[in-house]
Scaffold this motif. Structure first.
Motif, short mmCIF file in Angstrom:
data_model
loop_
_atom_site.label_atom_id
_atom_site.label_comp_id
_atom_site.label_asym_id
_atom_site.label_seq_id
_atom_site.Cartn_x
_atom_site.Cartn_y
_atom_site.Cartn_z
N ILE A 131 51.94 30.30 10.17
CA ILE A 131 51.99 29.72 8.82
C ILE A 131 53.42 29.80 8.29
O ILE A 131 53.92 28.84 7.70
CB ILE A 131 51.00 30.44 7.88
N GLY A 177 45.78 31.90 4.28
CA GLY A 177 45.25 30.70 4.92
C GLY A 177 44.89 29.60 3.94
O GLY A 177 44.20 28.64 4.31
N CYS A 178 45.34 29.70 2.70
CA CYS A 178 45.02 28.71 1.67
C CYS A 178 46.32 28.33 0.96
O CYS A 178 46.87 29.14 0.20
CB CYS A 178 44.03 29.30 0.67
N ASN A 206 48.54 32.47 11.52
CA ASN A 206 47.38 31.72 11.05
C ASN A 206 46.12 32.57 11.16
O ASN A 206 46.05 33.50 11.96
CB ASN A 206 47.24 30.45 11.89
N ASP A 212 41.54 32.66 9.86
CA ASP A 212 40.42 32.09 9.12
C ASP A 212 40.65 32.39 7.64
O ASP A 212 40.88 33.54 7.25
CB ASP A 212 39.11 32.70 9.57
N GLN A 213 40.57 31.36 6.83
CA GLN A 213 40.94 31.45 5.42
C GLN A 213 40.29 32.65 4.71
O GLN A 213 39.09 32.86 4.82
CB GLN A 213 40.54 30.15 4.72
N ARG A 215 38.69 28.16 10.72
CA ARG A 215 38.58 27.81 9.31
C ARG A 215 39.93 27.91 8.61
O ARG A 215 40.17 28.79 7.78
CB ARG A 215 37.58 28.74 8.62
N SER A 216 40.84 27.01 8.95
CA SER A 216 42.17 27.06 8.38
C SER A 216 42.73 25.66 8.20
O SER A 216 42.69 24.85 9.14
CB SER A 216 43.12 27.85 9.29
N TYR A 259 45.68 25.02 8.21
CA TYR A 259 46.87 24.96 9.07
C TYR A 259 46.50 24.65 10.51
O TYR A 259 47.37 24.65 11.39
CB TYR A 259 47.61 26.30 8.98
N SER A 278 39.05 36.81 12.41
CA SER A 278 39.91 35.91 11.66
C SER A 278 41.39 36.09 11.99
O SER A 278 42.22 35.27 11.61
CB SER A 278 39.68 36.13 10.15
N ASP A 304 38.97 25.68 2.32
CA ASP A 304 38.05 25.31 3.40
C ASP A 304 36.63 25.22 2.84
O ASP A 304 36.17 26.17 2.19
CB ASP A 304 38.12 26.35 4.52
#
Length: 580
Positions: free
Chosen positions: A39, A87-88, A117, A119-120, A129-130, A132, A148, A324
């Motif tokens: 990220i 992740g957001c 990166n 999972d959000q 679940r990202s 990115y 995650s 997400d």
């Protein structure tokens, strides 16, 4: 007679150059071309500034246990000057101070490469679940990386980073370790500060470590451990923490019903690892995992999930950029639980912890498959909740039940990465690490490093009848004394030698005991044995089990023997009746 010159002293081993390691990391980055892992990525010039500072500190004589290592950091964890996004993108903020965990690792010589990166908001176990992009396996782009902490694990697996920080609530520090063939260490809750870490489920979160080797991961964990004065959830080590396992540890594994979720290749790989532990001396005993599976389902299938709403509910309710949909739905539903439901769920956690403690009983550890199989990326995208639940089967209960865990790669059953997890009761982290070392073939260090060293010469040696009285001590090394001692044969049951002053060098063993274990041992040491300092051939003077000089009066001399085992071999081969 020609006198040979003394052998030269070995040259001190210099820590690897941080500068060279950073250059190699960026070369590897360019070669693998995996933008899905990152990220925020620092520039080569920025990272080399830090590397130069580390190399200068080493040249100035500082002892930096992580010098020459490159670190990746999950983007739930603050690094000063780099955005923390969880992740957001719509949540992004730039902290002015780093998380305690990051500060401790960089203080020990690690150099931060970037933020990875995930999972959000740490919600998911597949790594998909990202906004990115989904993170894919280090070995197969058609397979999930696990989440995650997906980017962190893959960065280590691809050789870009030596170490990576993750978090672990339901398995985020273990699932991606298993699916990418790296080491994952999930310490006991409360040993590593969470200051500067965005929470997923505050009561059950911990900072975890990914590493290219068990030894490196353990070194990093030792640096991370200890209160920082800011995290109120920190816990103190109990005085009776075990520092090792005996020669015949009792190891529980899932019974046949507990292995039903495994794919055929995964089951073969798991049973092969269990066979390796058994060959190393472990006593394997099947265990009903019903209580453990219930605890795992409780984490996300009860009002405990309300903690996720407490962490990210208001953020996601505002509809931030890049939210997400799956994560938003999970967190929104978590906000519908009532206070009495949450209290009931907490009460059930207390009950399940007591039941799990009783089931584990005298077992040293519970050895588990980390995942049941390796899902395809297409599966995870089509059924994100189902795949995450499947991946959580053997991991979600660990923090609910207050267990420590270490995940190590083992020989796969279908040529894909597979990991085995060694779980132990809280604060028995070293037991898990030591058993993991049997699978990886690596030596391990004491964790925590504090303890009392004790040298033994007779019935307390490994394989001898009183070894268990060392109460979870860790074997350090065989030792030899200076030529100042001798043994006499005591009239005890079992037979034991007494060590007194003399002119012989004796062989013994050095063990490390926790303070409480040492206290219990000393309190039960019967006459004529005493604790005293012994001089070893290297000049050190640890405590040892000796006898009062009066005990040698009238006792048979063992002057011709330099070790108790040597005397026992003589008795056996001479056809004499074995003592005791």
């Amino acid at each position: 007679m020609t006198t040979l010159p003394p052998e030269p002293e070995p040259a001190p081993v210099s820590p690897p150059s941080a500068h060279r390691r950073v250059v190699a990391a960026f070369e590897r980055l360019a070669h693998v071309e995996r933008p899905d892992l990152w990220i925020s990525l620092r520039t080569l010039e920025e990272v080399l500034v830090d590397a130069k500072a580390v190399d200068e500190r080493v040249r100035a004589g500082e002892d930096l246990p992580l010098a020459g290592t490159v670190l990746a950091v999950k983007d739930l964890i603050d690094v000063a000057g780099l955005p923390t996004t969880a992740g957001c993108p719509g949540f992004s903020r730039v902290p002015v101070t780093s998380a305690t965990a990051v500060t401790r690792l960089t203080g020990a010589g690690a150099v931060v490469l970037g933020k990875t990166n995930l999972d959000q908001f740490g919600s998911g176990l597949a790594g998909t679940r990202s906004p990115y992009g989904a993170v894919v396996s280090a070995t197969d782009p058609q397979k999930v990386a696990g989440g995650s902490s997906s980017g962190s694990a893959v960065a280590v697996a691809l050789g870009i980073a030596d170490l990576a920080l993750g978090t672990d609530t339901a398995g985020s520090g273990r699932v991606p370790a298993a699916l990418n063939a790296v080491i994952g260490l999930k310490p006991t809750l409360g040993l590593v500060p969470k200051t500067g870490v965005f929470p997923a489920s505050a009561s059950f979160d911990c900072v975890s470590v990914f590493a290219s080797s068990l030894a490196l991961g353990q070194r990093a964990l030792a640096v991370l451990t200890g209160p920082d004065g800011m995290d109120p959830s920190m816990r103190e080590w109990p005085a009776d923490v075990p520092l090792g396992v005996g020669e015949r540890p009792r190891v529980a594994i899932p019974d046949e019903a507990g292995l039903v979720p495994l794919s055929a290749p995964a089951k073969r790989a798991f049973l092969a690892a269990v066979a390796s532990l058994e060959a190393a001396g472990a006593r394997i005993e099947p265990l009903d995992l019903s209580v453990f599976f219930e605890a795992g389902q409780l984490l996300y299938g009860s009002a405990l999930v309300a903690e996720r709403y407490a962490s990210a509910g208001e953020i996601l309710a505002a509809g931030p950029e890049g939210a997400d949909p799956t994560v938003s739905g999970i967190v929104a539903a978590a906000g519908t639980h009532l206070a009495h439901e949450f209290a009931d769920a907490q009460s059930r956690v207390t009950q399940l912890r007591a039941a799990a403690r009783e089931l584990l009983g005298e077992h040293d550890a519970l050895v588990l498959p980390t995942v049941s199989d390796h899902p395809d990326l297409s599966e995870a995208l089509a059924d994100p909740a189902g795949v995450s639940a499947r991946l959580a089967t053997y991991t979600a209960f660990a923090n609910v039940l207050d267990l420590a865990a270490v995940t190590v790669p083992v020989r796969p059953g279908d040529r894909r990465p597979f990991g085995v997890t060694i779980a132990t009761r809280a604060f028995h982290d070293q037991v898990a690490i030591e058993l993991a070392g049997l699978l990886t073939g690596e030596p391990t260090e004491p964790y925590p490093p504090e303890g009392v060293d004790l040298v033994v010469f007779g019935a307390h040696l490994r394989g001898q009848p009183l070894n268990d009285l060392l109460h979870g001590a860790r074997f350090v090394a065989p030792v030899r004394t200076a030529e100042r001692y001798r043994m006499v044969l005591l009239d005890t049951a079992p037979a034991q030698p007494g060590v007194v002053a003399g002119r012989t060098a004796l062989d013994g063993e050095r063990w490390r005991l926790s303070p409480a274990a040492f206290g219990r041992f000393a309190a039960t040491l019967a006459d004529p044995f005493v604790l005293g300092y012994v001089t070893l051939e290297d000049g050190s003077t640890p405590l040892a089990v000796l006898v009062h000089p009066d005990a040698a009066d009238g006792a048979p001399n063992l002057d011709g023997f330099e070790s108790w085992r040597g005397y026992l071999r003589f008795v056996s081969t001479a056809g004499l009746r074995s003592p005791g």
